[in-house]
Design a protein around this motif. Sequence first.
Motif, short mmCIF file in Angstrom:
data_model
loop_
_atom_site.label_atom_id
_atom_site.label_comp_id
_atom_site.label_asym_id
_atom_site.label_seq_id
_atom_site.Cartn_x
_atom_site.Cartn_y
_atom_site.Cartn_z
N SER A 253 0.86 -1.17 0.00
CA SER A 253 0.00 0.00 0.00
C SER A 253 0.90 1.23 0.00
O SER A 253 1.85 1.31 0.78
CB SER A 253 -0.87 -0.03 1.26
OG SER A 253 -1.69 1.09 1.28
N TRP A 311 -1.56 1.15 -5.19
CA TRP A 311 -0.91 -0.11 -4.88
C TRP A 311 0.42 -0.13 -5.62
O TRP A 311 0.48 0.27 -6.79
CB TRP A 311 -1.73 -1.31 -5.33
CG TRP A 311 -3.01 -1.53 -4.60
CD1 TRP A 311 -4.27 -1.45 -5.13
CD2 TRP A 311 -3.18 -1.89 -3.23
NE1 TRP A 311 -5.21 -1.73 -4.17
CE2 TRP A 311 -4.58 -1.99 -2.99
CE3 TRP A 311 -2.30 -2.10 -2.16
CZ2 TRP A 311 -5.09 -2.33 -1.73
CZ3 TRP A 311 -2.81 -2.43 -0.92
CH2 TRP A 311 -4.19 -2.55 -0.71
N LYS A 386 -5.72 2.49 -6.65
CA LYS A 386 -6.38 1.80 -5.53
C LYS A 386 -7.86 1.64 -5.80
O LYS A 386 -8.50 0.72 -5.30
CB LYS A 386 -6.17 2.57 -4.22
CG LYS A 386 -5.00 2.04 -3.45
CD LYS A 386 -5.14 2.21 -1.96
CE LYS A 386 -4.07 1.37 -1.31
NZ LYS A 386 -3.70 1.84 0.01
#
Length: 396
Positions: A253, A311, A386
């Motif tokens: 992340s 990501w 994301k």
Amino acid sequence: MKVTLKDLTKRFPGRSRKDPAVTAVNDFDFEIPSGQLVGLLGPSGCGKSTTLLMICGLEKPTQGRIFFDDEDVTDIPPEERGVGLVFQNYALYPHMTVEQNIMFPLGNLKGEQKLSKEEMKRRALEAAKLVQIDQLMGRRPKELSGGQQQRVAIARALVKMPRVLLMDEPLSNLDARLRLQTRVEIRRIQRETGITTIFVTHDQEEAMSISDTIVVMKDGVVQQIGRPQDVYDDPNNLFVAKFLGTPPINVFSGSLRGGRLCIGEEEVFSIDELGADFVAASASDSADSGSDGVRREPGKLAKDAGDTDVWIGIRPEGFYVDEKGPLTCTLKGVEVMGRDVTVLSSHPAFDGETIRTIVDSENRPDTGRKEVHFRVRPGKIFVFSKETGERLYGSR
Ligand code: ADP
Ligand code: MG
């Protein structure tokens, strides 16, 4: 024989509220070039078998057309399409010999196509030689190993010299070693005959190793089509990136902040460090790019991007152990497997338990340490939205 799927869709009606309608195949629109071995790849339930059944004529499309070269075969019955089929369970006739099993489809030929017994035997032997079971013609299926039974099934599919060969998870019932061996055989047979072959599997390694082209699918939707290595090196989205590769890609992340790429809260890479070719994914990959609300233009440098949560995917072979490297992980262990060294580590922003990285044996970390520092190879790091999973950036 070129196979073309044009806007091909299959919807199964729902039976109840708990068993609602599914779109098993959603608007497939692509061409399978003549003489290629194409792998349809995706998790269970993504619509692979349904696609194959429509191509052979056992399922009727809800919408769309299927062409063999320029001939529209959509309304032609299966037995007239000239396709050979091989399924996961070989479905041989137990009371017949190998030879009789292989000859069986020839016995159904009628009218002027009808063959003499001698001609049938000759063709069966030819097919058996191709799959190297010609010395087993007198045996019955139960006297054969699983691998041999599957070869009989392949010979039976080849005996009519099909225009297109369709294989649905043909190696799933074989043990690991036979699976490897048989997939090499299938590749050889396909090359020797030049028959356009569509090979269905959920096993990415299998598809990558034998296909000229792979079609990666998810929930009835094509995600990406290309040569296996190209799809691996240049995935369109997070799903494709995660589905291809063993060990899988490591996903963190992170965020893009101005010219910096952050994993968790740390700035770990400056875009300059990743090189000038670390740019936006090309718009041609997907017609609806931009619908994710993230503005991007092909060729645009990531360092000009606005701030976004993302990501970050890094392939296992994309890491170097380097004392001065920007990514700091907690060292969990080192596995030595022949030539390769796998470094196991963890990081608070990692999406999963254990980060697996593969390094050269000279580049292994000091196992006495609690931490390991990494640098990455620019071509092995990708940035995904994301919100949508679409790829935003990577090297070209
Ligand atoms: P795969 O071969 O990729 O595992 P399938 O093509 O068999 O996937 O199935 C795709 C989807 O269509 C699944 O959700 C499955 O449940 C559904 N499906 C397949 N065949 C039928 C059918 N005859 N009736 C209803 N739903 C079906
Ligand atoms: Mg299936």
